[in-house]
Design a protein around this motif. Sequence first.
Motif, PDB file in Angstrom:
ATOM      1  N   LEU A 146     -17.089  -3.545 -10.077  1.00  0.00           N
ATOM      2  CA  LEU A 146     -16.322  -4.557  -9.345  1.00  0.00           C
ATOM      3  C   LEU A 146     -15.038  -3.963  -8.777  1.00  0.00           C
ATOM      4  O   LEU A 146     -14.709  -4.151  -7.600  1.00  0.00           O
ATOM      5  N   THR A 150     -15.473  -3.152  -4.777  1.00  0.00           N
ATOM      6  CA  THR A 150     -14.771  -4.122  -3.930  1.00  0.00           C
ATOM      7  C   THR A 150     -13.619  -3.432  -3.205  1.00  0.00           C
ATOM      8  O   THR A 150     -13.357  -3.705  -2.030  1.00  0.00           O
ATOM      9  N   SER A 154     -13.927  -2.783   0.772  1.00  0.00           N
ATOM     10  CA  SER A 154     -12.877  -3.423   1.564  1.00  0.00           C
ATOM     11  C   SER A 154     -12.201  -2.420   2.488  1.00  0.00           C
ATOM     12  O   SER A 154     -11.935  -2.704   3.659  1.00  0.00           O
ATOM     13  N   LEU A 217     -22.811  -6.766  -4.575  1.00  0.00           N
ATOM     14  CA  LEU A 217     -21.684  -6.565  -3.661  1.00  0.00           C
ATOM     15  C   LEU A 217     -22.101  -5.991  -2.309  1.00  0.00           C
ATOM     16  O   LEU A 217     -21.445  -6.245  -1.293  1.00  0.00           O
ATOM     17  N   LEU A 231     -17.443  -9.315   4.110  1.00  0.00           N
ATOM     18  CA  LEU A 231     -16.411  -9.225   3.075  1.00  0.00           C
ATOM     19  C   LEU A 231     -16.251 -10.545   2.329  1.00  0.00           C
ATOM     20  O   LEU A 231     -16.098 -10.573   1.107  1.00  0.00           O
ATOM     21  N   MET A 234     -19.079 -10.847   0.048  1.00  0.00           N
ATOM     22  CA  MET A 234     -18.930  -9.892  -1.043  1.00  0.00           C
ATOM     23  C   MET A 234     -17.980 -10.422  -2.113  1.00  0.00           C
ATOM     24  O   MET A 234     -18.264 -10.357  -3.313  1.00  0.00           O
ATOM     25  N   PHE A 235     -16.837 -10.965  -1.690  1.00  0.00           N
ATOM     26  CA  PHE A 235     -15.877 -11.498  -2.647  1.00  0.00           C
ATOM     27  C   PHE A 235     -16.423 -12.738  -3.348  1.00  0.00           C
ATOM     28  O   PHE A 235     -16.133 -12.980  -4.526  1.00  0.00           O
ATOM     29  N   ALA A 238     -18.568 -11.387  -5.993  1.00  0.00           N
ATOM     30  CA  ALA A 238     -17.728 -10.830  -7.060  1.00  0.00           C
ATOM     31  C   ALA A 238     -17.203 -11.927  -7.976  1.00  0.00           C
ATOM     32  O   ALA A 238     -17.219 -11.796  -9.204  1.00  0.00           O
ATOM     33  N   THR A 268      -9.609  -6.872 -10.099  1.00  0.00           N
ATOM     34  CA  THR A 268     -10.596  -6.615  -9.043  1.00  0.00           C
ATOM     35  C   THR A 268     -10.021  -6.835  -7.656  1.00  0.00           C
ATOM     36  O   THR A 268     -10.097  -5.964  -6.771  1.00  0.00           O
ATOM     37  N   PHE A 269      -9.413  -8.001  -7.448  1.00  0.00           N
ATOM     38  CA  PHE A 269      -8.925  -8.328  -6.109  1.00  0.00           C
ATOM     39  C   PHE A 269      -7.631  -7.603  -5.779  1.00  0.00           C
ATOM     40  O   PHE A 269      -7.322  -7.385  -4.605  1.00  0.00           O
ATOM     41  N   ALA A 272      -8.832  -4.320  -4.510  1.00  0.00           N
ATOM     42  CA  ALA A 272      -9.462  -4.539  -3.201  1.00  0.00           C
ATOM     43  C   ALA A 272      -8.415  -4.737  -2.110  1.00  0.00           C
ATOM     44  O   ALA A 272      -8.554  -4.216  -0.995  1.00  0.00           O
TER      45      ALA A 272
END
Length: 290
Positions: A146, A150, A154, A217, A231, A234-235, A238, A268-269, A272
């Motif tokens: 992840l 990600t 990204s 993903l 994207l 994908m998120f 996730a 994770t974010f 990203a």
Amino acid sequence: MDGKIEMREALRQQQNEIDDYAVYKAVAKIEEDPKNREVLHKIAHQEKRHYAFWKKVTGKSLHPRRRIVWLYALFARILGTSFAVKLLEKREEGAEAFYRRLFDIYPETREIYEDEKSHESELVHMLNDRKLLYAGAIVLGMNDALVELTGTLSGLALAFDKSTVVGITGIIMGIAASLSMAGSAYLEARENPAGEISPATYAFYTGIAYIITTILLVVPFFLVETTLPALVLMFTAAVAAIVSYNFYISVARDEPFWKRVKEMALITFGVAFISFGIGYVVRTWFGIDI
């Protein structure tokens, strides 16, 4: 028992008791650990006794719902005994207030209430679920995928315009990284002094978790042509993966759900977002248009 609502609740509780009895019996049949099996049989016997009480109250005979029994048996096979029976016990939490209301009317309900209260603590202490031994491997593979993918995807999505280019790159990186992670997990497990974990199995769970997460993903980049919608998908995938895994752990290990979700999502974010910014800078600086 007075009133249609009370009778309806009694029938619902009676149905739950016979369902639970059948579930515990079914899970006991597939349970390999003798001690776990013994306690499951004990609780199944209690549930049947509870059903017999409600049968006297309602005057009706009910049968286990096969779909419920089948579903929890499937959970036990795939996700482990801990997850299946603790999820079942959570369903019973709402019955406690109902039983308390009946103490004066039916003294027997006090004993049933105490049985229900003791189930959860007894289950927590008795279960030796080997699947949970490898939960760390799943965390290692899934969380690493992840965070890395990600972030990488990204960044690539901002560097390149074609989503298929990003998807193919993600597959190559994901497979290579999963093999690398599996190898590292094997070496890590081999150093475990307790000896409860099989290094090969630990490595297998790590690699499989990484590959499955990679697929989740990367698939969006082959479904749409432009990178921005890919994207978003994908998120979304996730988030679904983070929520699903942490729901499993929160039930099986009695750990806080939202705290774990927030922590994993933030990592994770966060990565990203940083990678997204790097991709933007690279694309702008070098004027990449692929």
